[in-house]
Write a protein that holds these residues in place. Structure first.
Motif, mmCIF file in Angstrom:
data_model
loop_
_atom_site.group_PDB
_atom_site.id
_atom_site.type_symbol
_atom_site.label_atom_id
_atom_site.label_comp_id
_atom_site.label_asym_id
_atom_site.label_seq_id
_atom_site.Cartn_x
_atom_site.Cartn_y
_atom_site.Cartn_z
ATOM 1 N N CYS A 1 4.021 0.227 -4.272
ATOM 2 C CA CYS A 1 3.230 0.368 -3.042
ATOM 3 C C CYS A 1 4.047 -0.075 -1.831
ATOM 4 O O CYS A 1 4.773 -1.071 -1.894
ATOM 5 C CB CYS A 1 1.969 -0.503 -3.102
ATOM 6 N N PRO A 2 3.928 0.627 -0.730
ATOM 7 C CA PRO A 2 4.631 0.192 0.488
ATOM 8 C C PRO A 2 4.011 -1.105 1.013
ATOM 9 O O PRO A 2 2.851 -1.411 0.712
ATOM 10 C CB PRO A 2 4.393 1.342 1.467
ATOM 11 N N PRO A 3 4.768 -1.872 1.791
ATOM 12 C CA PRO A 3 4.221 -3.103 2.373
ATOM 13 C C PRO A 3 2.964 -2.800 3.189
ATOM 14 O O PRO A 3 2.901 -1.808 3.909
ATOM 15 C CB PRO A 3 5.340 -3.618 3.271
ATOM 16 N N LEU A 4 1.974 -3.650 3.066
ATOM 17 C CA LEU A 4 0.711 -3.438 3.762
ATOM 18 C C LEU A 4 0.730 -3.945 5.195
ATOM 19 O O LEU A 4 -0.101 -3.569 6.001
ATOM 20 C CB LEU A 4 -0.425 -4.109 2.988
ATOM 21 N N ALA A 5 1.664 -4.835 5.501
ATOM 22 C CA ALA A 5 1.751 -5.414 6.848
ATOM 23 C C ALA A 5 3.196 -5.823 7.100
ATOM 24 O O ALA A 5 4.014 -5.861 6.188
ATOM 25 C CB ALA A 5 0.811 -6.613 6.953
ATOM 26 N N SER B 1 2.011 -10.015 2.480
ATOM 27 C CA SER B 1 0.749 -9.398 2.073
ATOM 28 C C SER B 1 0.545 -9.651 0.587
ATOM 29 O O SER B 1 1.439 -10.133 -0.104
ATOM 30 C CB SER B 1 0.738 -7.908 2.389
ATOM 31 N N GLN B 2 -0.625 -9.315 0.098
ATOM 32 C CA GLN B 2 -0.973 -9.618 -1.276
ATOM 33 C C GLN B 2 -1.763 -8.461 -1.875
ATOM 34 O O GLN B 2 -2.594 -7.847 -1.210
ATOM 35 C CB GLN B 2 -1.826 -10.882 -1.287
ATOM 36 N N ALA C 1 -8.926 -5.477 4.671
ATOM 37 C CA ALA C 1 -8.991 -5.300 3.220
ATOM 38 C C ALA C 1 -9.306 -3.853 2.882
ATOM 39 O O ALA C 1 -9.834 -3.108 3.695
ATOM 40 C CB ALA C 1 -10.055 -6.221 2.633
ATOM 41 N N GLY C 2 -8.983 -3.478 1.684
ATOM 42 C CA GLY C 2 -9.284 -2.152 1.181
ATOM 43 C C GLY C 2 -9.097 -2.164 -0.319
ATOM 44 O O GLY C 2 -8.755 -3.182 -0.906
ATOM 45 N N PHE C 3 -9.314 -1.025 -0.943
ATOM 46 C CA PHE C 3 -9.112 -0.967 -2.380
ATOM 47 C C PHE C 3 -8.693 0.432 -2.790
ATOM 48 O O PHE C 3 -8.916 1.405 -2.075
ATOM 49 C CB PHE C 3 -10.361 -1.405 -3.148
ATOM 50 N N SER C 4 -8.080 0.489 -3.945
ATOM 51 C CA SER C 4 -7.701 1.753 -4.571
ATOM 52 C C SER C 4 -8.114 1.673 -6.024
ATOM 53 O O SER C 4 -8.094 0.597 -6.619
ATOM 54 C CB SER C 4 -6.184 1.965 -4.517
ATOM 55 N N ILE C 5 -8.471 2.798 -6.596
ATOM 56 C CA ILE C 5 -8.777 2.860 -8.019
ATOM 57 C C ILE C 5 -7.717 3.751 -8.657
ATOM 58 O O ILE C 5 -7.570 4.910 -8.295
ATOM 59 C CB ILE C 5 -10.191 3.429 -8.270
ATOM 60 N N TRP C 6 -6.966 3.169 -9.578
ATOM 61 C CA TRP C 6 -5.922 3.898 -10.294
ATOM 62 C C TRP C 6 -6.344 4.071 -11.729
ATOM 63 O O TRP C 6 -6.819 3.141 -12.373
ATOM 64 C CB TRP C 6 -4.598 3.133 -10.281
ATOM 65 N N GLU C 7 -6.153 5.240 -12.284
ATOM 66 C CA GLU C 7 -6.415 5.468 -13.697
ATOM 67 C C GLU C 7 -5.095 5.293 -14.439
ATOM 68 O O GLU C 7 -4.194 6.133 -14.344
ATOM 69 C CB GLU C 7 -6.976 6.871 -13.919
ATOM 70 N N VAL C 8 -4.975 4.175 -15.134
ATOM 71 C CA VAL C 8 -3.752 3.832 -15.859
ATOM 72 C C VAL C 8 -4.113 3.444 -17.290
ATOM 73 O O VAL C 8 -5.260 3.137 -17.593
ATOM 74 C CB VAL C 8 -2.992 2.672 -15.169
ATOM 75 N N LYS C 9 -3.122 3.435 -18.162
ATOM 76 C CA LYS C 9 -3.405 3.121 -19.564
ATOM 77 C C LYS C 9 -3.541 1.622 -19.820
ATOM 78 O O LYS C 9 -4.220 1.222 -20.756
ATOM 79 C CB LYS C 9 -2.349 3.729 -20.476
ATOM 80 N N ASP C 10 -2.893 0.778 -19.005
ATOM 81 C CA ASP C 10 -2.991 -0.664 -19.207
ATOM 82 C C ASP C 10 -2.545 -1.395 -17.938
ATOM 83 O O ASP C 10 -2.108 -0.770 -16.963
ATOM 84 C CB ASP C 10 -2.162 -1.114 -20.415
ATOM 85 N N MET C 11 -2.663 -2.725 -17.959
ATOM 86 C CA MET C 11 -2.316 -3.523 -16.776
ATOM 87 C C MET C 11 -0.822 -3.443 -16.470
ATOM 88 O O MET C 11 -0.421 -3.534 -15.322
ATOM 89 C CB MET C 11 -2.738 -4.981 -16.962
ATOM 90 N N GLU C 12 -0.009 -3.247 -17.480
ATOM 91 C CA GLU C 12 1.437 -3.121 -17.251
ATOM 92 C C GLU C 12 1.736 -1.914 -16.356
ATOM 93 O O GLU C 12 2.536 -1.996 -15.417
ATOM 94 C CB GLU C 12 2.152 -2.989 -18.595
ATOM 95 N N GLU C 13 1.082 -0.800 -16.619
ATOM 96 C CA GLU C 13 1.263 0.387 -15.790
ATOM 97 C C GLU C 13 0.700 0.157 -14.383
ATOM 98 O O GLU C 13 1.284 0.595 -13.389
ATOM 99 C CB GLU C 13 0.600 1.607 -16.419
ATOM 100 N N ALA C 14 -0.421 -0.560 -14.285
ATOM 101 C CA ALA C 14 -0.999 -0.883 -12.976
ATOM 102 C C ALA C 14 -0.030 -1.745 -12.163
ATOM 103 O O ALA C 14 0.146 -1.540 -10.963
ATOM 104 C CB ALA C 14 -2.328 -1.606 -13.145
ATOM 105 N N GLU C 15 0.624 -2.705 -12.823
ATOM 106 C CA GLU C 15 1.613 -3.543 -12.130
ATOM 107 C C GLU C 15 2.783 -2.710 -11.629
ATOM 108 O O GLU C 15 3.287 -2.939 -10.522
ATOM 109 C CB GLU C 15 2.100 -4.646 -13.061
#
Length: 67
Positions: free
Chosen positions: A23-27, A31-32, A3-17
């Protein structure tokens, strides 16, 4: 499980999505990615007393804006 995490500064959840889709595949297999809002003190202003908001915080949590 890895597991890991990233913090993104975005204007809303739509931009986060949109960022999550790029993002490249994690495995090699399935993956999820889970998106969660990162709340700062200003986001919780209605729930925190004014004197609490004005009191400086100590340590990392204070610098990150976490109440």
């Amino acid at each position: 499980m890895i597991a890991g995490f990233s913090i993104w500064e975005v204007k809303d959840m739509e931009e986060a999505e949109a960022w999550a889709r790029r993002c490249p595949p994690l495995a090699a297999g399935p993956s999820q990615i889970e998106l969660r809002p990162f709340l700062e003190l200003v986001d919780l202003a209605e729930r925190v007393a004014p004197e609490e908001r004005e009191t400086p915080r100590e340590g990392e949590r204070g610098r990150l804006g976490v109440a």
